[in-house]
Design a protein around this motif. Structure first.
Motif, short mmCIF file in Angstrom:
data_model
loop_
_atom_site.label_atom_id
_atom_site.label_comp_id
_atom_site.label_asym_id
_atom_site.label_seq_id
_atom_site.Cartn_x
_atom_site.Cartn_y
_atom_site.Cartn_z
N LEU A 158 -5.02 17.32 21.02
CA LEU A 158 -4.54 16.23 21.86
C LEU A 158 -5.39 16.16 23.12
O LEU A 158 -6.35 16.92 23.28
N VAL A 159 -5.00 15.29 24.04
CA VAL A 159 -5.69 15.19 25.32
C VAL A 159 -5.30 16.39 26.17
O VAL A 159 -4.13 16.64 26.43
N GLU A 160 -6.28 17.14 26.61
CA GLU A 160 -6.01 18.34 27.40
C GLU A 160 -5.47 17.97 28.78
O GLU A 160 -5.94 17.02 29.40
N GLY A 161 -4.48 18.71 29.25
CA GLY A 161 -3.92 18.51 30.57
C GLY A 161 -2.66 17.68 30.59
O GLY A 161 -1.89 17.75 31.55
N SER A 162 -2.43 16.86 29.59
CA SER A 162 -1.20 16.08 29.53
C SER A 162 -0.06 16.94 28.98
O SER A 162 -0.30 17.95 28.32
N GLN A 163 1.16 16.54 29.25
CA GLN A 163 2.32 17.34 28.84
C GLN A 163 2.91 16.79 27.56
O GLN A 163 3.21 15.59 27.47
N TYR A 164 3.12 17.66 26.59
CA TYR A 164 3.67 17.26 25.29
C TYR A 164 4.80 18.21 24.90
O TYR A 164 4.78 19.39 25.23
N ILE A 165 5.78 17.65 24.21
CA ILE A 165 6.80 18.48 23.56
C ILE A 165 6.71 18.25 22.06
O ILE A 165 6.21 17.22 21.61
N VAL A 166 7.21 19.20 21.30
CA VAL A 166 6.97 19.18 19.86
C VAL A 166 8.24 19.56 19.12
O VAL A 166 9.09 20.29 19.63
N ALA A 167 8.36 19.04 17.90
CA ALA A 167 9.47 19.40 17.01
C ALA A 167 9.01 19.17 15.58
O ALA A 167 8.03 18.46 15.34
N PHE A 168 9.71 19.76 14.63
CA PHE A 168 9.40 19.54 13.22
C PHE A 168 10.12 18.29 12.74
O PHE A 168 11.29 18.07 13.04
N GLY A 169 9.38 17.45 11.98
CA GLY A 169 9.94 16.22 11.47
C GLY A 169 10.83 16.45 10.27
O GLY A 169 10.87 17.55 9.69
N HIS A 170 11.54 15.41 9.87
CA HIS A 170 12.43 15.51 8.72
C HIS A 170 11.66 15.44 7.41
O HIS A 170 12.15 15.87 6.37
N GLN A 171 10.45 14.86 7.43
CA GLN A 171 9.61 14.91 6.24
C GLN A 171 8.99 16.31 6.13
O GLN A 171 8.73 16.97 7.13
N LYS A 172 8.74 16.71 4.93
CA LYS A 172 8.26 18.06 4.67
C LYS A 172 6.92 18.31 5.36
O LYS A 172 6.00 17.49 5.30
N ASN A 173 6.80 19.49 6.01
CA ASN A 173 5.56 19.95 6.64
C ASN A 173 5.01 18.94 7.65
O ASN A 173 3.80 18.74 7.75
N THR A 174 5.90 18.30 8.40
CA THR A 174 5.45 17.37 9.43
C THR A 174 5.90 17.85 10.81
O THR A 174 6.89 18.56 10.96
N VAL A 175 5.12 17.44 11.80
CA VAL A 175 5.40 17.77 13.21
C VAL A 175 5.40 16.47 13.99
O VAL A 175 4.54 15.61 13.78
N VAL A 176 6.37 16.32 14.88
CA VAL A 176 6.44 15.15 15.77
C VAL A 176 6.11 15.62 17.18
O VAL A 176 6.66 16.62 17.66
N ILE A 177 5.21 14.90 17.85
CA ILE A 177 4.75 15.26 19.19
C ILE A 177 5.02 14.10 20.14
O ILE A 177 4.65 12.95 19.84
N LEU A 178 5.64 14.39 21.28
CA LEU A 178 5.93 13.37 22.29
C LEU A 178 5.19 13.73 23.57
O LEU A 178 5.24 14.87 24.02
N GLY A 179 4.52 12.73 24.17
CA GLY A 179 3.80 12.95 25.41
C GLY A 179 4.49 12.29 26.58
O GLY A 179 5.14 11.25 26.43
N ILE A 180 4.37 12.88 27.76
CA ILE A 180 4.95 12.30 28.97
C ILE A 180 4.22 11.00 29.33
O ILE A 180 4.69 10.23 30.17
#
Length: 409
Positions: free
Chosen positions: A355-377
């Protein structure tokens, strides 16, 4: 009931469930809440009023807060003039409330997908005092509870039976049904409002900073036991709790190592390495079956680690995984781990996403198999997929900027 300004139809709340709509998959029934104290309808003339249309040329509002709900199926965004709720899969805005004058919301805590929200004012012109937690029931379109404190509220955590309010050095646990205070906890200075609660159908487990640097306090309410874990030498920067409350992941202000503990006996189960240089860890997240751990930091990389979990442990379900995961990578010099520093025998991540370095992100596992959801400020939404067998760079499946007014939902 409130109207949805994001939709032309006047139907209220099509995406939130009232207490009567809870399904058998929900771990506990949503309790009835009595108004406590009674809400003064004149104290907040903007809340519940339809929002004014935003001019097409208006810049995107500043994002004050973003957080997932308890099962990571939705997320909430607090902005300078209200809040918004989004669905993760498929991605779309499902609810928004804008305030005419001011209306900054610094904390929005959802309760799964139901109509109950906990709100705290924030930003330069807060909708509510930052030392108050407002319990809003969108089914009734009004505040049904209010909790006031002597200092600013740092964060709020909800369960169907409890409300947890985090201040700088204290945590208060309330019964959801009548807002009766059940427990007070003193902590070391906690400006981030670090706190986590289990969300499974079983008993409540709460984790928070202890009274010493690097210490985590674990409250097992069913057995009325308190466990202290000295997780790190430096201060705790981030932690996460598995859904059943059996496992705890912690990171310190150094941000190089992540440790996984058993919350019952405090034993160290595993240690994984994010990197060699210092970093600020923004979020940690367990997958629903506690097989994977995701980590985001200011280095602009999200890491996914494979966890060594005893498949026979209660509450841990491996049925979602069809293939055996790749073994965690080790340093190529691990054969001389007894001679060189511990760095060379560290377990490294299985998969990564840049991702873009220095920005703030939070992460969680998605409901689809082997997926990750990432949210940025910054308003960014990513959905990525990792290969559990071969690992490596994750594949980006989706990207949106949920703060742009012109975004189509």
């Amino acid at each position: 009931m409130a109207t949805l300004s994001a939709y032309p139809t006047p139907n209220p709340n099509p995406n939130f469930r009232s207490p009567a709509d809870q399904t058998e998959n929900d771990p506990e029934p949503l309790p009835h809440m009595d108004p406590h104290p009674p809400s003064d309808p004149n104290s907040n003339p903007n809340f519940g009023a339809p929002s004014d249309a935003i001019a097409p040329a208006a810049p995107p509002p500043s994002l004050l807060h973003v957080s997932f709900n308890q099962d990571h199926g939705c997320f909430a965004a607090g902005i300078e003039h209200g809040f918004r709720i989004y669905n993760c899969d498929p991605f779309r805005e499902i609810f928004r409330r804008d305030f005419d004058r001011g209306g900054g919301i610094g904390v929005v805590e959802m309760l799964f997908r139901c109509n109950i929200l906990a709100l705290v004012g924030g930003g330069p012109d807060p909708q509510y005092p930052p030392n108050k937690v407002m319990i809003w029931d969108d089914h009734q379109s009004r505040c049904i509870g209010e909790l006031s404190f002597r200092s600013e509220v740092r964060s709020v955590r909800l369960r169907r039976d409890r409300i947890v309010v985090v201040l700088e050095q204290k945590i208060f646990v309330y019964n959801f049904a009548d807002l009766k205070l059940l427990h007070q906890i003193e902590t070391i200075a906690n400006p981030k409002g670090l706190c986590a609660v289990s969300q499974g159908a079983g008993s409540l487990v709460l984790i928070c900073p202890g009274l010493q640097k690097g210490q985590v306090r674990v409250e097992h309410y069913a057995s009325k036991r308190t466990k202290f874990i000295m997780a790190h030498d430096s201060r705790i920067a981030c932690f996460a709790l598995s859904q059943d409350g059996q496992m705890l992941a912690t990171a310190s202000s150094k941000g190089t190592l992540v440790r996984i503990f058993n919350t019952v006996d405090g034993s160290l189960l595993q240690e994984v390495r994010r990197g060699a240089d210092r970093a600020e860890i923004y979020s940690l997240a367990f997958s629903s079956n506690a097989q994977w751990l995701a980590v985001s930091s200011d280095k602009g990389t999200v890491h996914v680690f494979s966890l060594k979990i005893n498949g026979g442990s209660p509450g841990i379900d491996r049925s979602q995984t069809a293939s055996e995961p790749v073994a965690p990578p080790h340093s190529s010099l691990s054969f001389i781990k007894g001679v060189l520093p511990k760095y060379f025998s560290s377990e490294w991540s299985v998969a990564q996403f840049r991702l873009v370095e220095g920005s703030q992100y939070i992460v969680a596992f998605g409901h689809q198999k082997n997926t990750v959801v990432i949210l940025g400020i910054d308003g960014s939404f990513y959905r990525c997929q990792f290969d559990p067998v071969n690992g490596g760079e994750m594949t980006q499946l989706e990207y949106h900027n949920f703060m742009k007014p012109e975004a189509a939902f």
